[in-house]
Design a protein around this motif. Structure first.
Motif, PDB file in Angstrom:
ATOM      1  N   THR A   1       0.823  -1.201   0.000  1.00 56.15           N
ATOM      2  CA  THR A   1       0.000   0.000   0.000  1.00 56.15           C
ATOM      3  C   THR A   1       0.859   1.253   0.000  1.00 56.15           C
ATOM      4  OG1 THR A   1      -1.776   1.160   1.161  1.00 56.15           O
ATOM      5  CG2 THR A   1      -0.185  -0.005   2.534  1.00 56.15           C
ATOM      6  N   ALA A   2       0.328   2.311  -0.549  1.00 53.27           N
ATOM      7  CA  ALA A   2       1.018   3.598  -0.531  1.00 53.27           C
ATOM      8  C   ALA A   2       0.903   4.267   0.837  1.00 53.27           C
ATOM      9  CB  ALA A   2       0.454   4.515  -1.619  1.00 53.27           C
ATOM     10  N   ASP A   3      -0.113   3.886   1.625  1.00 54.72           N
ATOM     11  CA  ASP A   3      -0.323   4.500   2.943  1.00 54.72           C
ATOM     12  C   ASP A   3      -0.766   3.403   3.915  1.00 54.72           C
ATOM     13  OD1 ASP A   3      -0.777   6.134   5.105  1.00 54.72           O
ATOM     14  OD2 ASP A   3      -2.236   7.423   4.091  1.00 54.72           O
ATOM     15  N   ILE A   4       0.130   2.961   4.748  1.00 56.84           N
ATOM     16  CA  ILE A   4      -0.102   1.809   5.613  1.00 56.84           C
ATOM     17  C   ILE A   4      -1.107   2.073   6.730  1.00 56.84           C
ATOM     18  CG2 ILE A   4       1.889   2.290   7.095  1.00 56.84           C
ATOM     19  CD1 ILE A   4       2.414  -0.712   7.215  1.00 56.84           C
ATOM     20  N   LYS A   5      -1.143   3.291   7.270  1.00 54.72           N
ATOM     21  CA  LYS A   5      -1.976   3.574   8.447  1.00 54.72           C
ATOM     22  C   LYS A   5      -3.469   3.332   8.231  1.00 54.72           C
ATOM     23  CE  LYS A   5       1.320   6.639  10.621  1.00 54.72           C
ATOM     24  NZ  LYS A   5       1.633   8.000  11.022  1.00 54.72           N
TER      25      LYS A   5
ATOM     26  N   GLN B   1       2.388  -3.399  14.393  1.00 49.65           N
ATOM     27  CA  GLN B   1       3.142  -2.579  13.445  1.00 49.65           C
ATOM     28  C   GLN B   1       4.599  -2.576  13.894  1.00 49.65           C
ATOM     29  OE1 GLN B   1       1.136   0.865  12.112  1.00 49.65           O
ATOM     30  NE2 GLN B   1       2.853   1.519  10.830  1.00 49.65           N
TER      31      GLN B   1
ATOM     32  N   GLU C   1       7.230   1.743  10.549  1.00 49.44           N
ATOM     33  CA  GLU C   1       6.229   2.566   9.866  1.00 49.44           C
ATOM     34  C   GLU C   1       5.904   2.027   8.480  1.00 49.44           C
ATOM     35  OE1 GLU C   1       8.852   6.142   7.873  1.00 49.44           O
ATOM     36  OE2 GLU C   1       8.000   6.462   9.849  1.00 49.44           O
ATOM     37  N   ASP C   2       6.668   1.020   8.034  1.00 50.48           N
ATOM     38  CA  ASP C   2       6.464   0.437   6.704  1.00 50.48           C
ATOM     39  C   ASP C   2       5.976  -1.003   6.706  1.00 50.48           C
ATOM     40  OD1 ASP C   2       7.312   2.683   5.139  1.00 50.48           O
ATOM     41  OD2 ASP C   2       9.361   2.245   5.767  1.00 50.48           O
TER      42      ASP C   2
ATOM     43  N   SER D   1       4.418  -1.094   3.157  1.00 43.81           N
ATOM     44  CA  SER D   1       4.370   0.130   2.358  1.00 43.81           C
ATOM     45  C   SER D   1       5.145  -0.075   1.059  1.00 43.81           C
ATOM     46  CB  SER D   1       4.968   1.310   3.136  1.00 43.81           C
ATOM     47  OG  SER D   1       6.377   1.275   3.068  1.00 43.81           O
ATOM     48  N   THR D   2       4.925   0.820   0.125  1.00 43.82           N
ATOM     49  CA  THR D   2       5.647   0.747  -1.149  1.00 43.82           C
ATOM     50  C   THR D   2       7.152   0.873  -0.937  1.00 43.82           C
ATOM     51  OG1 THR D   2       5.209   3.106  -1.448  1.00 43.82           O
ATOM     52  CG2 THR D   2       3.748   1.573  -2.594  1.00 43.82           C
ATOM     53  N   ARG D   3       7.574   1.490   0.155  1.00 43.51           N
ATOM     54  CA  ARG D   3       9.018   1.612   0.416  1.00 43.51           C
ATOM     55  C   ARG D   3       9.669   0.247   0.624  1.00 43.51           C
ATOM     56  NH1 ARG D   3       6.900   6.216   3.019  1.00 43.51           N
ATOM     57  NH2 ARG D   3       6.653   5.127   4.982  1.00 43.51           N
TER      58      ARG D   3
ATOM     59  N   ASP E   1      -7.939   0.294   0.051  1.00 36.47           N
ATOM     60  CA  ASP E   1      -7.143   0.247  -1.182  1.00 36.47           C
ATOM     61  C   ASP E   1      -7.876  -0.445  -2.322  1.00 36.47           C
ATOM     62  OD1 ASP E   1      -5.043   1.612  -0.066  1.00 36.47           O
ATOM     63  OD2 ASP E   1      -3.555   0.034  -0.401  1.00 36.47           O
TER      64      ASP E   1
END
Length: 134
Positions: A10-14, A30, A33-34, A49-51, A114
């Motif tokens: 996902t682009a935004d995990i939260k 969690q 943060e990614d 996350s995408t990172r 998503d």
């Protein structure tokens, strides 16, 4: 070999972490943060996350919010009760209200933030119970 998990990129995990905690009632751990995981007795739903894609060879390995072929499924005790509890939360994300399927499960189909398809189901026939309970 044992199946371990499915990972959503996902682009935004939260928002996904909050969503899956709300609809399942289970805590999401969690780790960074990614990266987060929702553990159930039978498997894990991972959220990255995408990172994190850089760790797998680059940003083009997976594309967030583009799933058109998989359904994330959770067995619940009573799909009709789950629907009544979640209907206000899910709103227009509901694709199909609880419906009995030809293979013996009663299923509620909805989308996560998503756009991934999610199925909450309860076996309702003796054949379906045998499949899941041995």
């Amino acid at each position: 070999m044992n199946f371990a998990s499915v990972r959503i990129i996902t682009a935004d995990i939260k928002p996904l972490v909050r969503f899956y905690e709300r609809v399942t009632g289970l805590p999401v751990t969690q780790y960074t943060e990614d990266f987060a995981e929702l553990h159930t007795p039978s498997g894990t739903l991972a959220i990255g996350s995408t990172r994190t894609l850089q760790l797998f060879g680059g940003a083009n390995v997976a594309k967030p919010a583009a799933n058109h072929s998989a359904i994330i499924e959770f067995r619940v005790d009573d799909v009709d009760a789950a629907y009544r509890k979640l209907v206000d939360i899910l709103g227009e994300m509901v694709i199909q209200k609880p419906t009995t399927m030809p293979w013996g499960n009663r299923s509620l189909l909805f989308r996560d933030p998503d756009g991934n398809l999610v199925n909450f189901f309860t076996p309702v026939t003796s054949e379906a119970f045998k499949k899941f309970d041995g």
